[in-house]
Design a protein around this motif. Sequence first.
Motif, PDB file in Angstrom:
ATOM      1  N   ARG A  53      49.925  -0.175  50.641  1.00 34.03           N
ATOM      2  CA  ARG A  53      50.225  -1.316  49.580  1.00 34.03           C
ATOM      3  C   ARG A  53      48.917  -2.084  48.575  1.00 34.03           C
ATOM      4  NH1 ARG A  53      53.260  -5.241  51.628  1.00 34.03           N
ATOM      5  NH2 ARG A  53      51.958  -6.689  50.516  1.00 34.03           N
ATOM      6  N   SER A  54      48.353  -1.460  48.753  1.00 29.80           N
ATOM      7  CA  SER A  54      47.110  -1.320  47.414  1.00 29.80           C
ATOM      8  C   SER A  54      46.951  -0.963  46.449  1.00 29.80           C
ATOM      9  CB  SER A  54      45.687  -1.707  47.960  1.00 29.80           C
ATOM     10  OG  SER A  54      45.754  -0.556  48.086  1.00 29.80           O
ATOM     11  N   ASP A 246      38.623  -7.283  48.038  1.00 31.23           N
ATOM     12  CA  ASP A 246      39.039  -6.753  46.927  1.00 31.23           C
ATOM     13  C   ASP A 246      40.078  -7.818  46.599  1.00 31.23           C
ATOM     14  OD1 ASP A 246      41.127  -5.419  45.074  1.00 31.23           O
ATOM     15  OD2 ASP A 246      42.696  -4.805  46.755  1.00 31.23           O
ATOM     16  N   THR A 297      47.201  -8.414  37.551  1.00 36.54           N
ATOM     17  CA  THR A 297      46.330  -8.024  39.108  1.00 36.54           C
ATOM     18  C   THR A 297      47.216  -6.951  40.216  1.00 36.54           C
ATOM     19  OG1 THR A 297      47.633  -9.733  40.664  1.00 36.54           O
ATOM     20  CG2 THR A 297      45.720 -10.401  39.246  1.00 36.54           C
ATOM     21  N   CYS A 298      48.531  -6.509  39.714  1.00 32.15           N
ATOM     22  CA  CYS A 298      48.810  -5.754  40.612  1.00 32.15           C
ATOM     23  C   CYS A 298      49.188  -4.628  39.747  1.00 32.15           C
ATOM     24  CB  CYS A 298      50.076  -6.304  41.654  1.00 32.15           C
ATOM     25  SG  CYS A 298      51.182  -7.241  40.793  1.00 32.15           S
ATOM     26  N   VAL A 330      53.820 -10.575  43.332  1.00 28.50           N
ATOM     27  CA  VAL A 330      52.314 -10.565  43.483  1.00 28.50           C
ATOM     28  C   VAL A 330      52.090 -11.046  45.479  1.00 28.50           C
ATOM     29  CG1 VAL A 330      50.349 -12.309  44.391  1.00 28.50           C
ATOM     30  CG2 VAL A 330      50.948 -11.194  41.596  1.00 28.50           C
ATOM     31  N   LYS A 333      53.131  -7.780  47.050  1.00 31.43           N
ATOM     32  CA  LYS A 333      52.344  -6.757  47.222  1.00 31.43           C
ATOM     33  C   LYS A 333      50.824  -6.977  47.863  1.00 31.43           C
ATOM     34  CE  LYS A 333      53.517  -3.273  43.832  1.00 31.43           C
ATOM     35  NZ  LYS A 333      53.199  -2.328  43.887  1.00 31.43           N
ATOM     36  N   GLY A 335      49.273 -10.318  47.720  1.00 30.19           N
ATOM     37  CA  GLY A 335      47.984 -10.892  47.292  1.00 30.19           C
ATOM     38  C   GLY A 335      47.980 -12.239  47.562  1.00 30.19           C
ATOM     39  N   TYR A 402      43.589  -9.411  46.969  1.00 26.00           N
ATOM     40  CA  TYR A 402      44.516  -8.652  48.155  1.00 26.00           C
ATOM     41  C   TYR A 402      43.977  -7.445  49.471  1.00 26.00           C
ATOM     42  CZ  TYR A 402      47.423  -8.765  44.082  1.00 26.00           C
ATOM     43  OH  TYR A 402      48.616  -8.977  43.252  1.00 26.00           O
TER      44      TYR A 402
END
Length: 406
Positions: A53-54, A246, A297-298, A330, A333, A335, A402
Amino acid sequence: MRKGGEAAMTDSVAAILVAAGRGERAGFSAEGPKQYRTIGERAVLAHTLGVFRSHPRISDIVVVIHADDGQLCENALGPLAERVHLVTGGAERQNSVRCGLEFLADLAQAPRSVLIHDAVRPFVDHATIDRVIDAATTHGGAIPAVPIADTIKRAAEDRTIAATVPRAGLFGAQTPQGFRFAAIRAAHEDAARSGRSDFTDDASIAEWAGTKVVLVEGAAGNVKLTTREDVAAAHERLKRRVPMIDVRTGNGYDVHRLVEGDHVTLCGVKIPHDRRLDGHSDADVGLHALTDALLATCGAGDIGDHFPPSDPQWRGAASHIFVEKAVAIVTAKGGRIMNADVSLICEAPKIAPHREAMRQAIAGITGLSLDRVSVKATTNEAIGFVGRREGIAAIATVSVVYGEIA
């Protein structure tokens, strides 16, 4: 071909986590499947899913589970269960993978590539995943592998040594194994039609179907948890690692020129002015910069990727739409947005009278409390295009959590 027609393809990479096993071979049946055993305060499956996922290059994730494990899986994943596709698998691993592939084929847009990973390999890292994605994209199929270090013996039926096998050129296969989606799906379908269920991994099915599969560098730590001892060792390994949150910071910048007009829109607020900002949308530089900061950020590209200025549907569009899309990406993902800070650079209009309204607008779009939103303004001291009142610029910074990484 997908069921009912041709599947639309994207350049995305999907992942299938195979988690339908019973663990009976290792004697886990009394304690539950090993993918739901706790290591480092979380289920094995949760650790594995967290890695995928990250990863910024992976879009859809399918977790294939046993028909009896729905509640186990939801307990193990918590809120993350709602952010992946849960699919019921078959009696054998090969059948379970095929179920995952069929699910992906029935999405509105099937992926270009797919990674297939054992859910009980929680220590895979992003570097290994990247190597597999790159090689699979180039060659059609790729697996991570490590050279065999031990001397290999072939045993006779009575357990005496029949031969020593030369280990030159021998490798231990790992996962994730990556393939072009259409090819591995077709290979699995052909294997099922042929009654073949004896393949030990997906690479062997791809090889049987004629797909070129290359080896990339694996990782010694990317171990498969097979026995009770493996699970215990994994738990100890995680206890020795210091977890980190994270937290990612994204930065965005935007500028639009000023032309004749009667107002500007900044950070979602319409302000009377003798000029307006020129752009395909409402040219809100503050929200445009904020959109880019969130996407950063992703690794999700920038505002132009999602809302190209060549697309007429965005002509005159309110820029809160762009921020809302970035927030959705976000969130999907995994976040959680922690704060947003926007700096506006302009000689006019005066920002201070409208700052609180801007903060409230951003808070409403992002779901943040007001104390986590900052809007600042400065002039350019009459220097450059901003100083000459030819345009307005904005810089945005956001922080997004995250989850926890080890």
